[in-house]
Design an enzyme around this catalytic site. Structure first.
Site, PDB file in Angstrom:
ATOM      1  N   TRP A  19       0.833  -1.162  -0.012  1.00 53.40           N
ATOM      2  CA  TRP A  19       0.145  -0.016   0.038  1.00 53.40           C
ATOM      3  C   TRP A  19       1.000   1.115  -0.221  1.00 53.40           C
ATOM      4  O   TRP A  19       1.845   1.265   0.428  1.00 53.40           O
ATOM      5  CB  TRP A  19      -0.936  -0.057   1.256  1.00 53.40           C
ATOM      6  CG  TRP A  19      -1.450   1.459   1.581  1.00 53.40           C
ATOM      7  CD1 TRP A  19      -1.137   2.241   2.339  1.00 53.40           C
ATOM      8  CD2 TRP A  19      -2.821   1.680   1.041  1.00 53.40           C
ATOM      9  NE1 TRP A  19      -1.863   3.490   2.272  1.00 53.40           N
ATOM     10  CE2 TRP A  19      -3.011   3.082   1.577  1.00 53.40           C
ATOM     11  CE3 TRP A  19      -3.884   1.051   0.609  1.00 53.40           C
ATOM     12  CZ2 TRP A  19      -4.326   3.945   1.490  1.00 53.40           C
ATOM     13  CZ3 TRP A  19      -5.048   1.884   0.073  1.00 53.40           C
ATOM     14  CH2 TRP A  19      -5.234   3.084   0.699  1.00 53.40           C
ATOM     15  N   ASN A  21       0.266   5.607   0.364  1.00 51.54           N
ATOM     16  CA  ASN A  21      -0.676   6.878   0.401  1.00 51.54           C
ATOM     17  C   ASN A  21       0.419   8.190   0.302  1.00 51.54           C
ATOM     18  O   ASN A  21       1.384   8.388  -0.580  1.00 51.54           O
ATOM     19  CB  ASN A  21      -1.540   7.085   1.396  1.00 51.54           C
ATOM     20  CG  ASN A  21      -1.084   6.483   2.743  1.00 51.54           C
ATOM     21  OD1 ASN A  21      -0.856   5.646   3.338  1.00 51.54           O
ATOM     22  ND2 ASN A  21      -0.983   7.976   3.800  1.00 51.54           N
ATOM     23  N   ASP A  22       0.524   8.946   1.360  1.00 49.04           N
ATOM     24  CA  ASP A  22       0.982  10.347   1.261  1.00 49.04           C
ATOM     25  C   ASP A  22       2.016  10.382   0.864  1.00 49.04           C
ATOM     26  O   ASP A  22       3.225   9.777   1.359  1.00 49.04           O
ATOM     27  CB  ASP A  22       0.919  11.094   2.668  1.00 49.04           C
ATOM     28  CG  ASP A  22      -0.490  11.182   3.367  1.00 49.04           C
ATOM     29  OD1 ASP A  22      -1.541  10.663   2.627  1.00 49.04           O
ATOM     30  OD2 ASP A  22      -0.364  11.669   4.385  1.00 49.04           O
ATOM     31  N   GLN A  38       4.450   7.378   2.526  1.00 48.33           N
ATOM     32  CA  GLN A  38       3.713   6.623   3.311  1.00 48.33           C
ATOM     33  C   GLN A  38       3.495   5.308   2.848  1.00 48.33           C
ATOM     34  O   GLN A  38       2.806   4.995   1.563  1.00 48.33           O
ATOM     35  CB  GLN A  38       2.435   6.986   3.710  1.00 48.33           C
ATOM     36  CG  GLN A  38       2.604   8.388   4.817  1.00 48.33           C
ATOM     37  CD  GLN A  38       2.809   7.955   6.247  1.00 48.33           C
ATOM     38  OE1 GLN A  38       2.274   7.601   7.095  1.00 48.33           O
ATOM     39  NE2 GLN A  38       4.125   8.000   6.342  1.00 48.33           N
ATOM     40  N   TRP A  46      -3.937   0.051   4.114  1.00 48.00           N
ATOM     41  CA  TRP A  46      -3.511   0.916   4.904  1.00 48.00           C
ATOM     42  C   TRP A  46      -3.048  -0.167   6.196  1.00 48.00           C
ATOM     43  O   TRP A  46      -4.065  -0.753   6.700  1.00 48.00           O
ATOM     44  CB  TRP A  46      -4.401   2.015   5.502  1.00 48.00           C
ATOM     45  CG  TRP A  46      -3.527   3.264   6.276  1.00 48.00           C
ATOM     46  CD1 TRP A  46      -2.966   4.140   5.785  1.00 48.00           C
ATOM     47  CD2 TRP A  46      -3.551   3.027   7.804  1.00 48.00           C
ATOM     48  NE1 TRP A  46      -2.519   5.220   6.856  1.00 48.00           N
ATOM     49  CE2 TRP A  46      -2.529   4.383   7.984  1.00 48.00           C
ATOM     50  CE3 TRP A  46      -3.828   2.160   8.725  1.00 48.00           C
ATOM     51  CZ2 TRP A  46      -2.537   4.819   9.331  1.00 48.00           C
ATOM     52  CZ3 TRP A  46      -3.494   2.592   9.844  1.00 48.00           C
ATOM     53  CH2 TRP A  46      -3.015   3.911  10.341  1.00 48.00           C
ATOM     54  N   PHE A  78       4.420   8.210  10.482  1.00 50.52           N
ATOM     55  CA  PHE A  78       3.686   8.926  10.162  1.00 50.52           C
ATOM     56  C   PHE A  78       4.204  10.259   9.025  1.00 50.52           C
ATOM     57  O   PHE A  78       5.618  10.182   8.915  1.00 50.52           O
ATOM     58  CB  PHE A  78       2.483   9.672  10.801  1.00 50.52           C
ATOM     59  CG  PHE A  78       1.611   8.695  11.094  1.00 50.52           C
ATOM     60  CD1 PHE A  78       1.699   7.295  10.873  1.00 50.52           C
ATOM     61  CD2 PHE A  78       0.242   9.150  11.658  1.00 50.52           C
ATOM     62  CE1 PHE A  78       0.442   6.468  11.383  1.00 50.52           C
ATOM     63  CE2 PHE A  78      -0.893   8.406  12.012  1.00 50.52           C
ATOM     64  CZ  PHE A  78      -0.683   7.164  11.563  1.00 50.52           C
ATOM     65  N   ARG A 144       0.470  16.122  13.947  1.00 48.90           N
ATOM     66  CA  ARG A 144       1.455  15.196  13.002  1.00 48.90           C
ATOM     67  C   ARG A 144       1.506  16.149  11.839  1.00 48.90           C
ATOM     68  O   ARG A 144       1.117  17.099  11.615  1.00 48.90           O
ATOM     69  CB  ARG A 144       0.316  14.175  12.303  1.00 48.90           C
ATOM     70  CG  ARG A 144      -1.076  14.444  11.876  1.00 48.90           C
ATOM     71  CD  ARG A 144      -1.906  13.127  11.640  1.00 48.90           C
ATOM     72  NE  ARG A 144      -3.087  13.263  10.929  1.00 48.90           N
ATOM     73  CZ  ARG A 144      -4.242  13.443  11.768  1.00 48.90           C
ATOM     74  NH1 ARG A 144      -4.251  13.487  13.197  1.00 48.90           N
ATOM     75  NH2 ARG A 144      -5.342  13.614  11.085  1.00 48.90           N
ATOM     76  N   ASP A 145       2.285  15.685  10.874  1.00 50.50           N
ATOM     77  CA  ASP A 145       2.619  16.137   9.515  1.00 50.50           C
ATOM     78  C   ASP A 145       3.436  17.183   9.451  1.00 50.50           C
ATOM     79  O   ASP A 145       3.021  18.192   8.938  1.00 50.50           O
ATOM     80  CB  ASP A 145       1.302  16.141   8.852  1.00 50.50           C
ATOM     81  CG  ASP A 145       0.475  14.930   8.746  1.00 50.50           C
ATOM     82  OD1 ASP A 145       0.982  13.943   8.968  1.00 50.50           O
ATOM     83  OD2 ASP A 145      -0.980  15.207   8.573  1.00 50.50           O
ATOM     84  N   GLU A 195      -5.012  18.463   7.846  1.00 45.11           N
ATOM     85  CA  GLU A 195      -3.908  17.586   8.097  1.00 45.11           C
ATOM     86  C   GLU A 195      -3.047  18.059   6.721  1.00 45.11           C
ATOM     87  O   GLU A 195      -3.247  18.861   5.727  1.00 45.11           O
ATOM     88  CB  GLU A 195      -4.162  16.056   7.923  1.00 45.11           C
ATOM     89  CG  GLU A 195      -4.668  15.251   6.793  1.00 45.11           C
ATOM     90  CD  GLU A 195      -4.748  13.943   7.100  1.00 45.11           C
ATOM     91  OE1 GLU A 195      -4.644  13.528   8.075  1.00 45.11           O
ATOM     92  OE2 GLU A 195      -5.336  13.136   5.983  1.00 45.11           O
TER      93      GLU A 195
END
Length: 290
Positions: A19, A21-22, A38, A46, A78, A144-145, A195
């Site tokens: 998987w 993602n970001d 990610q 996820w 993350f 986060r982030d 986010e």
């Protein structure tokens, strides 16, 4: 069959297995573009987040590299960003010809904290900073982030940080050495900003003036200036429109670009879920401010 499956897009980056993602830590370093992201390497959904890694020279052809960051006893890895410590402010560098490549990421533990990792060999190996976290949990939520950018006007570094879904707002932090951070302001992004903030400076094409911009995952943004550690917004809008719950999401721009362009890649949320992989990135686009 890897990369040749009939459902795999051929011009959009996807991980060989698992998987995605970001996008994380987008940067240009000594002739190479780095795309971290990610990643759950063990399944097509996820799960425990790692940082995957790919490199390229033209933003289209990518070579997948070994995983950069693994979950540890403190939590999953993350989203975050990368910056080049050209002046070796952190003292982590050993060779002036190869300044440290720094990675700020969220450690999704109990509580969430903002941590630092670094590479002294151009991203081939990544080491977690021994004195983590560099930003403790500030307000008791899922903070986060982190997105970090240099502020030439003040000679300091700025960090934008999402303070979690419970609050829905963002913090602005400041540091002189990339290790010690202090909060300077709280702010919101209109239209339900959520986010993955992305903080950078960009020249206005109408007058050439450098403005600060901050984006969030859904494409809402603010443009303005940072004065005394506070974001003074002059304009708000949306630059990216999603179709329902699909489309571009949580994008970043490349730090330290060789030609000054502000190049943006996002997670292309879609329904593609093969037996070996799921999800992809958007194609790169250039952002301009007019």
């Amino acid at each position: 069959m890897a990369y040749q499956e009939p459902e795999r897009q051929q011009f959009h980056f996807s991980s060989r297995k698992g998987w995605l993602n970001d996008p994380n830590g987008l940067c240009f370093y000594q002739g190479t573009y780095h795309l971290f992201y990610q990643h759950n390497p063990a399944a097509v959904h996820w799960g425990p987040m790692h940082w995957g890694h790919a490199t390229g020279t033209d933003l289209i052809h990518w070579q997948e590299q070994p995983i950069a960051l693994y979950p540890d006893e403190s939590g999953a890895m993350f989203s975050g960003c990368a910056v080049v410590d050209e002046q070796n402010l952190t003292g982590l560098g050993v060779d002036p010809a190869s300044p440290p490549l720094l990675f700020f990421y969220t450690c999704a533990g109990k509580p969430f904290t903002q941590n630092l990792a670094y590479s002294l060999d151009g991203g081939r190996t990544v080491v977690k900073y021994a004195r983590n976290p560099v930003v403790p949990n500030l307000h008791g939520g899922g903070e986060r982030d982190p997105s970090v950018a240099f502020d030439p006007a003040s000679g300091t570094w700025r960090m934008a940080l999402y303070l979690g879904d419970e609050r829905g707002d963002f913090a602005l932090l400041e540091s002189a050495d990339l290790l010690n951070w202090r909060e300077t302001a709280l702010f919101r992004i209109p239209n339900g900003g959520r986010e993955c903030p992305e903080l950078f400076q960009i020249a206005d094409k109408t007058d050439g003036k450098l403005r600060w911009a901050i984006l969030e995952a859904n494409g809402n943004y603010l443009v303005g200036d940072i004065t005394d550690g506070r974001f003074q917004a002059e304009h708000a809008g949306i630059f990216m429109h999603r179709s329902g719950l699909k489309g571009g999401y949580a994008g970043q721009t490349f730090k330290n670009p060789p030609d000054g362009r502000r190049l943006y890649i996002a997670w292309q949320q879609d329904y593609i879920r093969g037996d070996a992989f799921s999800q992809s990135m958007t194609l790169p686009v250039e952002l301009k401010l007019v």
